[in-house]
Design an enzyme around this catalytic site. Structure first.
Site, PDB file in Angstrom:
ATOM      1  N   ASN A 267      84.979 115.020 -34.248  1.00 13.50           N
ATOM      2  CA  ASN A 267      84.858 116.476 -34.252  1.00 13.50           C
ATOM      3  C   ASN A 267      84.081 116.857 -35.516  1.00 13.50           C
ATOM      4  OD1 ASN A 267      85.060 119.209 -34.191  1.00 13.50           O
ATOM      5  ND2 ASN A 267      87.285 119.307 -34.403  1.00 13.50           N
TER       6      ASN A 267
ATOM      7  N   LYS B 241      82.988 119.692 -36.299  1.00 19.05           N
ATOM      8  CA  LYS B 241      83.249 121.073 -36.733  1.00 19.05           C
ATOM      9  C   LYS B 241      81.912 121.738 -37.096  1.00 19.05           C
ATOM     10  CE  LYS B 241      87.823 119.573 -38.065  1.00 19.05           C
ATOM     11  NZ  LYS B 241      89.013 119.741 -38.879  1.00 19.05           N
TER      12      LYS B 241
ATOM     13  N   HIS C 273      91.636 124.022 -30.659  1.00 22.69           N
ATOM     14  CA  HIS C 273      91.778 123.423 -31.976  1.00 22.69           C
ATOM     15  C   HIS C 273      92.528 124.397 -32.889  1.00 22.69           C
ATOM     16  CE1 HIS C 273      90.859 121.746 -35.890  1.00 22.69           C
ATOM     17  NE2 HIS C 273      90.602 120.612 -35.264  1.00 22.69           N
TER      18      HIS C 273
ATOM     19  N   GLU D 110      92.041 125.306 -35.779  1.00 18.08           N
ATOM     20  CA  GLU D 110      91.174 126.235 -36.521  1.00 18.08           C
ATOM     21  C   GLU D 110      90.796 127.416 -35.634  1.00 18.08           C
ATOM     22  OE1 GLU D 110      88.405 123.183 -37.642  1.00 18.08           O
ATOM     23  OE2 GLU D 110      89.972 122.309 -38.902  1.00 18.08           O
TER      24      GLU D 110
ATOM     25  N   GLU E  61      97.542 117.366 -33.130  1.00 13.61           N
ATOM     26  CA  GLU E  61      97.018 117.481 -34.492  1.00 13.61           C
ATOM     27  C   GLU E  61      97.950 118.352 -35.331  1.00 13.61           C
ATOM     28  OE1 GLU E  61      92.482 116.735 -34.594  1.00 13.61           O
ATOM     29  OE2 GLU E  61      92.781 118.848 -34.200  1.00 13.61           O
TER      30      GLU E  61
ATOM     31  N   GLY F  15      92.489 117.761 -42.576  1.00 18.88           N
ATOM     32  CA  GLY F  15      91.636 117.969 -43.732  1.00 18.88           C
ATOM     33  C   GLY F  15      92.391 117.949 -45.056  1.00 18.88           C
TER      34      GLY F  15
ATOM     35  N   SER G 164      93.517 113.730 -40.620  1.00 18.61           N
ATOM     36  CA  SER G 164      93.262 112.756 -41.684  1.00 18.61           C
ATOM     37  C   SER G 164      93.283 111.303 -41.196  1.00 18.61           C
ATOM     38  CB  SER G 164      94.227 112.958 -42.855  1.00 18.61           C
ATOM     39  OG  SER G 164      94.052 114.247 -43.418  1.00 18.61           O
TER      40      SER G 164
HETATM   41  P1  13P Z   1      90.360 115.646 -40.384  1.00 20.18           P
HETATM   42  O1  13P Z   1      90.171 114.289 -39.770  1.00 20.18           O
HETATM   43  O2  13P Z   1      89.230 116.043 -41.295  1.00 20.18           O
HETATM   44  O3  13P Z   1      91.721 115.796 -41.000  1.00 20.18           O
HETATM   45  O4  13P Z   1      90.295 116.702 -39.185  1.00 20.18           O
HETATM   46  C1  13P Z   1      91.081 116.495 -38.085  1.00 20.18           C
HETATM   47  C2  13P Z   1      90.657 117.438 -37.034  1.00 20.18           C
HETATM   48  O5  13P Z   1      90.868 118.630 -37.138  1.00 20.18           O
HETATM   49  C3  13P Z   1      89.928 116.897 -35.891  1.00 20.18           C
HETATM   50  O6  13P Z   1      89.815 117.840 -34.883  1.00 20.18           O
END
Ligand code: 13P
Length: 253
Positions: A9, A11, A97, A99, A169, A175, A215
């Site tokens: 992903n 982003k 997601h 976010e 997640e 992150g 992560s």
């Molecule tokens: P990270 O791997 O940067 O923690 O992000 C996870 C994520 O949100 C994947 O969709």
């Protein structure tokens, strides 16, 4: 064996040129995917045609959208519909997601519409769920994630549910560098499978890929993915570094 998936992903990261370079490196890494293994690249909308073209129908590799809108078409400036994704040959889309739930106020109900629109257009949703730190600390994580599933997925027929990929997640692990322990991931995945089993039966529940995200790194991917109910990962930060993502793909069952 269930489908095992490493999904990148990106982003809102990388320029087109950086993205092209990253995909080239992954494709030239000499990986041989096993029959059950797939690699998805969830890239920003403008990069989808480039991603499709680079992957060139290579078995097991797919371009994936990061979102789509919850309406069919119309006066929604700036939005992208599932039908548009279909028209450029996209077969997967990340939906819900955390976010998007947090910054764009996506609700379980909106996500149910997005799921339906994707399925109508032959797109397999990667449905994200997961609890905040607050919910985890209060011990209500199972109930919270179960409701996310129930409200967005449980109206589906068994035939349609089969097309869904679930990505668990935990928000507190995204992150932050703070990964869920293998036991925490396995416990939640096993619980979700049980919830699916209660409603749809064991055979269907056992066939559904459930990915872990939050992560995932080279150093923890192998252990996480070896858990019986963890079928790969949805990877943010580490998917932006070709060498790391390649190693993570190598960690799939
Ligand atoms: P990270 O791997 O940067 O923690 O992000 C996870 C994520 O949100 C994947 O969709």
């Amino acid at each position: 064996m269930r489908q095992q998936i490493a999904a990148a992903n990106w982003k809102m990261n990388l320029t087109l040129q950086q993205g092209e370079e990253l995909i080239d490196k992954v494709l030239n890494a000499g990986l041989t995917l096993k029959e059950q293994q797939s690699v998805l690249f969830a890239v920003p909308f403008p990069y989808l045609p480039m991603t499709r073209q680079k992957l060139g129908g290579k078995p097991g590799y797919f371009a994936c959208a990061q979102n789509c809108y919850d309406k069919k078409s119309g006066a929604y400036t700036g939005e992208v519909s599932a039908e548009m994704l279909k028209s450029i040959g996209i077969a997967y889309a990340v939906l819900g997601h955390s976010e998007r739930r947090e910054y764009f106020k996506e609700t379980n109900e909106m996500l149910a519409s997005k799921i339906d629109l994707c399925l109508e257009n032959g797109i397999r949703p990667v449905f994200c769920c997961g609890e905040s730190l607050h919910v985890r600390e209060s011990g209500n994580q199972n109930r919270f994630v179960e409701i996310q599933l129930r409200e967005s997925l449980f109206h589906l027929t068994p035939e349609d549910l089969k097309k869904i990929i679930i990505a668990y997640e935990p928000i507190w692990a995204i992150g932050t560098g703070k990964t869920a322990t293998t036991a925490q991931a396995q416990d939640m995945h096993a619980y979700l499978r049980l919830v699916l089993q209660d409603h749809y039966g064991k055979e269907l529940a056992d066939s559904m890929p459930i990915l872990y995200g939050g992560s995932v790194k080279v150093s923890n991917a192998h252990e996480l993915f070896s858990s019986p109910d963890v079928d790969g990962g949805l990877i943010g930060g580490a998917s932006l570094v070709a060498e790391d993502f390649i190693e993570i793909i190598r960690s799939l069952k």
